[in-house]
Design a protein around this motif. Structure first.
Motif, PDB file in Angstrom:
ATOM      1  N   GLY A 423       0.824  -1.204   0.000  1.00 27.24           N
ATOM      2  CA  GLY A 423       0.000   0.000   0.000  1.00 27.24           C
ATOM      3  C   GLY A 423       0.857   1.253   0.000  1.00 27.24           C
ATOM      4  O   GLY A 423       0.562   2.226  -0.694  1.00 27.24           O
ATOM      5  N   VAL A 424       1.927   1.216   0.757  1.00 25.01           N
ATOM      6  CA  VAL A 424       2.825   2.377   0.798  1.00 25.01           C
ATOM      7  C   VAL A 424       3.510   2.554  -0.559  1.00 25.01           C
ATOM      8  O   VAL A 424       3.673   3.673  -1.046  1.00 25.01           O
ATOM      9  CB  VAL A 424       3.849   2.232   1.940  1.00 25.01           C
ATOM     10  CG1 VAL A 424       4.837   3.380   1.923  1.00 25.01           C
ATOM     11  CG2 VAL A 424       3.142   2.172   3.276  1.00 25.01           C
ATOM     12  N   VAL A 425       3.862   1.426  -1.186  1.00 28.03           N
ATOM     13  CA  VAL A 425       4.464   1.524  -2.517  1.00 28.03           C
ATOM     14  C   VAL A 425       3.484   2.198  -3.486  1.00 28.03           C
ATOM     15  O   VAL A 425       3.873   3.027  -4.318  1.00 28.03           O
ATOM     16  CB  VAL A 425       4.880   0.131  -3.029  1.00 28.03           C
ATOM     17  CG1 VAL A 425       5.311   0.203  -4.480  1.00 28.03           C
ATOM     18  CG2 VAL A 425       6.002  -0.428  -2.191  1.00 28.03           C
ATOM     19  N   ILE A 426       2.214   1.854  -3.353  1.00 28.05           N
ATOM     20  CA  ILE A 426       1.225   2.462  -4.243  1.00 28.05           C
ATOM     21  C   ILE A 426       1.218   3.976  -4.074  1.00 28.05           C
ATOM     22  O   ILE A 426       1.215   4.721  -5.055  1.00 28.05           O
ATOM     23  CB  ILE A 426      -0.185   1.885  -3.980  1.00 28.05           C
ATOM     24  CG1 ILE A 426      -0.216   0.413  -4.373  1.00 28.05           C
ATOM     25  CG2 ILE A 426      -1.246   2.658  -4.744  1.00 28.05           C
ATOM     26  CD1 ILE A 426      -1.530  -0.257  -4.136  1.00 28.05           C
TER      27      ILE A 426
ATOM     28  N   VAL B 156      -9.153  13.199   4.870  1.00 34.47           N
ATOM     29  CA  VAL B 156      -8.065  13.039   3.908  1.00 34.47           C
ATOM     30  C   VAL B 156      -8.526  13.489   2.517  1.00 34.47           C
ATOM     31  O   VAL B 156      -7.793  14.167   1.795  1.00 34.47           O
ATOM     32  CB  VAL B 156      -7.594  11.571   3.878  1.00 34.47           C
ATOM     33  CG1 VAL B 156      -6.609  11.347   2.762  1.00 34.47           C
ATOM     34  CG2 VAL B 156      -6.958  11.211   5.192  1.00 34.47           C
ATOM     35  N   ALA B 157      -9.752  13.134   2.177  1.00 32.25           N
ATOM     36  CA  ALA B 157     -10.259  13.514   0.855  1.00 32.25           C
ATOM     37  C   ALA B 157     -10.295  15.034   0.721  1.00 32.25           C
ATOM     38  O   ALA B 157      -9.814  15.596  -0.271  1.00 32.25           O
ATOM     39  CB  ALA B 157     -11.654  12.920   0.644  1.00 32.25           C
ATOM     40  N   ALA B 200      -1.528   6.075   5.447  1.00 32.50           N
ATOM     41  CA  ALA B 200      -1.585   5.952   6.901  1.00 32.50           C
ATOM     42  C   ALA B 200      -3.022   5.912   7.396  1.00 32.50           C
ATOM     43  O   ALA B 200      -3.358   5.154   8.307  1.00 32.50           O
ATOM     44  CB  ALA B 200      -0.831   7.110   7.540  1.00 32.50           C
ATOM     45  N   ALA B 201      -3.877   6.727   6.774  1.00 35.28           N
ATOM     46  CA  ALA B 201      -5.274   6.768   7.208  1.00 35.28           C
ATOM     47  C   ALA B 201      -5.952   5.438   6.928  1.00 35.28           C
ATOM     48  O   ALA B 201      -6.684   4.914   7.777  1.00 35.28           O
ATOM     49  CB  ALA B 201      -6.008   7.901   6.485  1.00 35.28           C
ATOM     50  N   ILE B 202      -5.705   4.894   5.754  1.00 31.01           N
ATOM     51  CA  ILE B 202      -6.334   3.614   5.438  1.00 31.01           C
ATOM     52  C   ILE B 202      -5.833   2.547   6.404  1.00 31.01           C
ATOM     53  O   ILE B 202      -6.612   1.739   6.925  1.00 31.01           O
ATOM     54  CB  ILE B 202      -6.043   3.216   3.981  1.00 31.01           C
ATOM     55  CG1 ILE B 202      -6.667   4.232   3.031  1.00 31.01           C
ATOM     56  CG2 ILE B 202      -6.596   1.840   3.685  1.00 31.01           C
ATOM     57  CD1 ILE B 202      -6.281   4.041   1.597  1.00 31.01           C
ATOM     58  N   ILE B 236       2.553   5.279  11.439  1.00 28.95           N
ATOM     59  CA  ILE B 236       1.413   6.068  10.966  1.00 28.95           C
ATOM     60  C   ILE B 236       1.578   7.528  11.381  1.00 28.95           C
ATOM     61  O   ILE B 236       1.327   8.458  10.607  1.00 28.95           O
ATOM     62  CB  ILE B 236       0.098   5.468  11.508  1.00 28.95           C
ATOM     63  CG1 ILE B 236      -0.153   4.129  10.821  1.00 28.95           C
ATOM     64  CG2 ILE B 236      -1.060   6.408  11.310  1.00 28.95           C
ATOM     65  CD1 ILE B 236      -1.337   3.380  11.337  1.00 28.95           C
ATOM     66  N   PHE B 237       2.053   7.708  12.604  1.00 29.41           N
ATOM     67  CA  PHE B 237       2.282   9.073  13.090  1.00 29.41           C
ATOM     68  C   PHE B 237       3.249   9.810  12.162  1.00 29.41           C
ATOM     69  O   PHE B 237       3.016  10.958  11.779  1.00 29.41           O
ATOM     70  CB  PHE B 237       2.868   9.022  14.509  1.00 29.41           C
ATOM     71  CG  PHE B 237       3.285  10.352  15.045  1.00 29.41           C
ATOM     72  CD1 PHE B 237       2.386  11.142  15.738  1.00 29.41           C
ATOM     73  CD2 PHE B 237       4.570  10.839  14.844  1.00 29.41           C
ATOM     74  CE1 PHE B 237       2.755  12.374  16.224  1.00 29.41           C
ATOM     75  CE2 PHE B 237       4.944  12.078  15.322  1.00 29.41           C
ATOM     76  CZ  PHE B 237       4.037  12.848  16.016  1.00 29.41           C
TER      77      PHE B 237
END
Lengths: 534, 549
Positions: A423-426, B156-157, B200-202, B236-237
């Motif tokens: 996901g981070v790569v995306i 986020v959006a 991070a939010a997801i 995430i932080f």
């Protein structure tokens, strides 16, 4: 021949039960291809230039209607060779939409004219037929037949602008690379057959679920070769090298078709074959495909930076997008399948909007598909500039477009499938992608006054009252006449309405599904159940 | 009061109408946009008047499911954290729209007899006004959405979305040279942060629901009930911090700022500097501290050092600059550094000071940027302070307005900025003494650059191209309300403090507890213990009470 052998032959000749209702979309497409081909033989120019594409659209509409008719079916047909379920039907829907857009874009294109209309559209429909076959394939043999049925017409379609060297080169290149891909895939399928003794997906899955077959070297080699073969088709790095050249050289409507429909079919087969037949070997291929996805995302996005040809840029971008979608395949969960199909639907919209605008500008200016052709578009033709803007923003994954929701869904699936790093790569890929999507928008809306005057000057001068591009009609006398006849109507109006229609429709859909994505979610909701088959 | 959705979407509706309704008058879209932003201002003042400060819970909640499959809600609400920022946003957008409108009509009135106009580097009238105001109003809607969103994905959006109109505004109407380059740089910088935040939010939503065992959700209040493991919190932080620090901007992530500030049209810069930077700081209070308290405590020193570096770096660079915009720009970096300090003091005083300072800084920076534009018009179009000078002689009213704003910027005692900075430093003083001592130096440096700018521009020898005039009536319509609000807050900062107090306590509570884990158990003891100060003990007790609930 002894009577005993005769009876054996007759009992063997008894074919499987054929469910014509389930097959009907495919029959409609292939039948339509024949009809279109025959109409293309007629002498009348009107029939060839207008009726043939119209008939292609009718064929697609029929296939669409039949697909919707079959909507809630869940069945294996033709002795388990094909599977009609929501995955194949949804992919049908996406493919047919992509095909219809291609027909509209190709309506007045040089490619269709040079390939004598009938043949062009017949090849297109055959290719779509191959894709629907592929989306429903439930057997490695059918998988291969479908893949070839989709590929061979495409090789020809790439080379339909026969007077242009690049187009021929593109066709040849695609043929060679595609053949290598097919051969590799075939070899891999044969090895899987050798290991499991089955060609049926369900039988393969059954064989892999018992014993240590899932880690058997023969199986693993077979799987690896299948990954490589399909990667050629889906233009997954490092098997993507043909993509930029072929996309750039092919006639733009064909490029649009390849970028959109081939990817849908290839990822569809990834989903079916890997997430269904090979699901029990996921521990083996999952990490490998995840690494491939990472390479694809990085290579695609970095490659697209600094491209001055929009088609090349979109080729690399399509490589990157294939990488994003592989993330949904890798996790091999229901969520992953849904996210991939969702993104495929969105991907068709985003790319169709962009390609339609490129087609329109190619016919309008003599700048071809270079970014310079977009300069000042915001001022000149806002109705083309907006779809292109929306498409670029959506491809980059900006909120309020469907691209955002699609990417959100994919990352969601990746994180839930314990591939958070993917996901981070995306998102890292999306960051890089801003570097090439945003300059296109800048060219459209923020071109300085001087450069705008430059582009507007020649384009206005290049537009004689009779036809848009005199250079294109420089072929044989026969083509000259036909070109003049075909071009005399739209040339004065500038952008052809059907091209603008595709652009605006795709752009509007991208925004609409970005704000109200629920219908698309409903569409893909059942798709994940395809996983639970075995 | 009407639903919050009306407040969010009203500006966009006006922008769309202005863009689509075929009225020939070029002033129509601008007028409609101004009406829309004025109505939004009225609404937000209504919400402020209607605000109940006795509770920390959300008010005027709108909650509908947006994407059920992903657990995303369209949830909006007001509490003490955002009520003042709403007013600030609508006020600055109204002022900026008015400023842009007035220049339009002034241009129509003064065609030839204004010699300054030719030399002015500003575009006097936005070209393609329909598009300009459409993007402007879209920006207002997106910013309001980001402030009101009570769902992580929705936030986020909106956060990502609000950048897009600015991309168009700066790229399409910005100043040469290099507006397109500056724009792309700005957008890539800030969107890079935002996209990290998206991942991070997801991850927050997915991991929280996996650990909590429930259906996936992004609603902030539900996420708070399902705390993440410490390891997830930490990465995430960092992703969130990257997004917010770029937006503020904080040293060393401010690389987009100088070019961006130079390229922006002044109205756009007013709202960009005044409001957008606050969204980042607000994000820390709304999202990071409540959702990732352990990580916030873990990275407290890092964040404090970033804040400190921003203060020192911003201040020092500000008094070496000669471009008035960049002086303001770097001073913003310093101010945002103070706000970061306040937030990561991880106690209610610091956070409250930070929140107050966000409002103050937004007001001050918008006013000062507008003044810079006025000065540039009087100094032959140059925004270089070396070419200004002596403007005060013929413009006493302008000079006094400028002086008020300049004194507010340097946090003169008596101004609301003083209260804000005082609270921030008090908060930091309690947790990290050394850092607050260094930060005090920033207060001194602020007076250097603010006064230097004022003196260079208004006093000194008259500049070569300076043609001083008093502030026109129309311009004062923009400026005077801003100054009036600054003065009002200076007299009555309690207005803001009182309303934000409870929400701030709730927002900070978890991080504060995470920062002082032993206090959690001994808080009640410390209340009586002679060593522990009363206020500290009380704060922890409140915090504990909240957590216990």
């Amino acid at each position: 021949m002894s009577p005993r052998m005769l009876t054996l032959a007759t009992t063997h000749l008894k074919g499987p039960h054929i469910d014509f209702a389930g097959l009907s979309p495919l029959i409609a497409l292939l039948g339509g291809a024949v009809v279109v081909l025959l109409f293309g033989l007629l002498g009348s120019r009107w029939v060839r230039a207008q009726l043939v594409p119209a008939l292609s659209l009718v064929t697609l509409a029929t296939a669409l209607g039949l697909t919707i008719w079959q909507w809630n079916e869940q069945k294996s047909i033709v002795a388990g060779a094909l599977r009609i379920d929501s995955l194949s039907l949804t992919l049908n829907l996406i493919l047919i939409a992509g095909g219809a857009c291609t027909v509209l874009l190709a309506w007045r294109s040089l490619a269709a004219r040079e390939a004598a209309h009938g043949e062009f559209h017949a090849l297109l429909l055959t290719s779509i037929g191959g894709m629907t076959l592929l989306a429903a394939a439930q057997n490695t043999v059918v998988l291969f037949v479908g893949l070839e049925l989709l590929s061979i017409p495409l090789y020809v379609l790439c080379a339909t602008e026969m007077k242009r060297e690049h187009s021929l080169e593109s066709g040849l290149k695609y043929l060679i690379m595609g053949s290598i891909g097919s051969a590799t895939l075939l070899y891999g399928l044969a090895m899987i057959y050798g290991a499991t003794g089955a060609t049926d997906f369900s039988a393969i899955a059954g064989a892999l679920s018992t014993g240590s077959l899932a880690t058997d070297p023969l199986t693993l080699t077979g799987i690896a070769l299948c990954v490589v073969g399909l990667s050629f088709k889906a233009s997954v790095a490092p098997f993507h090298q043909w993509t930029p050249d072929v996309y750039e050289g092919a006639p733009t409507p064909v490029t649009a078709f390849m970028a959109v429909a081939t990817k849908v079919a290839a990822l569809g087969v990834f989903l079916r074959f890997f997430d269904v037949a090979l699901i029990d070997a996921q521990a083996s291929w999952g990490p490998a495909v995840a690494v491939l996805a990472t390479i694809t995302i990085l290579v695609g996005n970095v490659g697209a930076l600094g491209q001055s040809s929009l088609k090349r840029m979109l080729a690399y971008s399509s490589v990157a997008q294939a990488g994003y979608m592989l993330a949904g395949v890798v996790v091999a969960t229901k969520l992953g399948v849904q996210a991939t199909v969702f993104y495929l639907a969105v991907y068709v919209m985003m790319n169709m909007a962009a390609f339609a605008v490129i087609v329109a500008r190619e016919r309008e200016t003599d700048l071809g598909d270079s970014v310079a052709a977009m300069r000042g578009l915001g001022r000149e033709r806002p109705w083309l500039a907006w779809p292109m803007t929306i498409s670029m923003l959506a491809l980059a994954g900006i909120p309020a477009t469907a691209g955002f929701v699609g990417k959100f869904y994919l990352i969601d699936a990746a994180v839930a499938g314990e591939y958070t790093w993917l996901g981070v790569v995306i998102v890292v890929g999306s960051m890089i992608s801003l570097g090439y999507y945003l300059p296109v928008i800048a060219a459209m809306w923020m071109g300085s006054a001087a450069s705008e005057a430059e582009t507007r000057g020649p384009s206005a001068a290049q537009r004689p009252p009779g036809g848009t591009l005199p250079a294109l009609a420089g072929g044989s006398p026969e083509l000259d006449g036909e070109a003049a006849a075909a071009e005399s109507v739209p040339a004065t109006t500038g952008v052809q309405p059907e091209v603008a229609f595709v652009a605006i429709l795709a752009g509007a859909a991208t925004i609409f599904f970005g704000i109200i994505p629920e219908p698309l979610f409903n569409l893909v909701r059942g798709v994940g159940n395809a996983l639970g088959l075995f | 009061m009407p639903a919050l959705s009306i407040l969010i979407w009203l500006p966009l509706a006006c922008g769309l109408l202005g863009a689509l309704v075929p009225v020939r008058d070029r002033r129509f879209p601008g007028a409609l946009a101004f009406l829309g932003s004025l109505a939004a201002l009225g609404l937000s003042i209504g919400y402020l008047a209607d605000f109940k400060s006795a509770t920390a819970s959300l008010q005027h909640v709108t909650d509908v499911v947006w994407i059920s499959e992903l657990g995303i809600h369209y949830k909006l609400g007001i509490d003490g954290l955002n009520v003042f920022l709403l007013v600030l946003t609508t006020l600055l957008f109204a002022a900026a729209t008015l400023a842009s409108n007035l220049r339009t009509s002034k241009e129509a009135a003064l065609s030839d007899d204004d010699p300054v106009k030719d030399g002015s580097s500003e575009r006097v009238q936005p070209e393609r006004p329909r598009l300009f105001y459409f993007h402007f109003m879209l920006a207002e809607s997106a910013v309001l959405g980001a402030f009101l969103a009570q769902d992580l994905a929705l936030f986020v959006a909106f956060f990502d979305l609000m950048l897009i109109p600015f991309y168009f505004l700066i790229g399409g109407w910005g100043r040469e040279p290099g507006r397109v380059k500056a724009t792309i740089k700005l957008v890539i910088y800030t969107l890079a942060g935002s996209l990290l935040m998206l991942a991070a939010a997801i991850a927050t939503g997915v991991l929280a629901s996996q650990q909590g065992g429930g259906h996936i959700t992004f609603v902030l209040s539900s996420l708070q009930a399902m705390p993440l493991s410490r390891g997830s919190q930490e990465w995430i932080f960092l992703f969130f911090a990257a997004a917010f620090l770029v937006k503020m901007p904080a040293f060393p992530l401010h690389g987009w700022m100088p070019d961006g500030y130079r390229a922006m049209p002044i109205e756009v810069l007013m709202v960009f500097s005044g409001v957008l930077s606050k969204v980042g700081a607000y994000g820390f209070l709304r999202i990071v501290l409540p959702l990732y308290p352990q990580a916030a405590a873990h990275f407290q020193i890092l964040m404090l050092l970033i804040g400190l570096a921003s203060i020192v770096y911003g201040s020092v660079v500000a008094f070496t600059q000669t471009d008035a915009r960049l002086i303001v720009g770097y001073s913003s970096v310093a101010q945002m550094g103070f706000i970061t300090l306040g937030i990561f003091a991880l106690n209610p005083q610091g956070a409250q000071g930070a929140l107050l300072q966000m409002t103050n800084h937004g007001l001050v920076v918008a006013a000062i940027l507008f003044i810079v534009a006025l000065l540039a018009r009087r100094a032959g179009g140059s925004e270089d302070v070396r070419e200004m000078g002596g403007i005060a002689f013929r413009a006493p009213v302008l000079a006094s307005l400028f002086l008020i704003v300049a004194l507010a910027t340097l946090a003169m005692p008596g101004s609301s900025n003083f209260v804000g900075e005082f609270l921030i430093l008090l908060g930091v003083f309690k947790t990290k003494l050394a850092i607050s001592v260094i930060a005090f130096a920033g207060v001194v440096m602020a007076s250097v650059y603010a006064l230097r700018m004022f003196i260079r521009a208004m006093h000194n020898r008259t500049g070569a191209h300076v043609d001083s005039r008093e502030i026109s009536l129309l311009d004062s319509v923009v400026l005077v309300p801003l100054v009036a609000v600054i003065l009002f807050l200076a007299l009555y900062p309690q207005l803001a403090l009182h309303r934000s107090e409870r929400s701030i306590r709730v927002a900070v509570a978890r991080a504060q507890v995470a920062n002082n884990p032993p206090n959690l158990r001994t808080a009640s003891l410390r209340l009586q213990r002679p060593g522990g100060t009363l206020s500290e003990g009380r704060a922890v007790a409140v915090a504990e009470g909240y957590v216990g609930k």
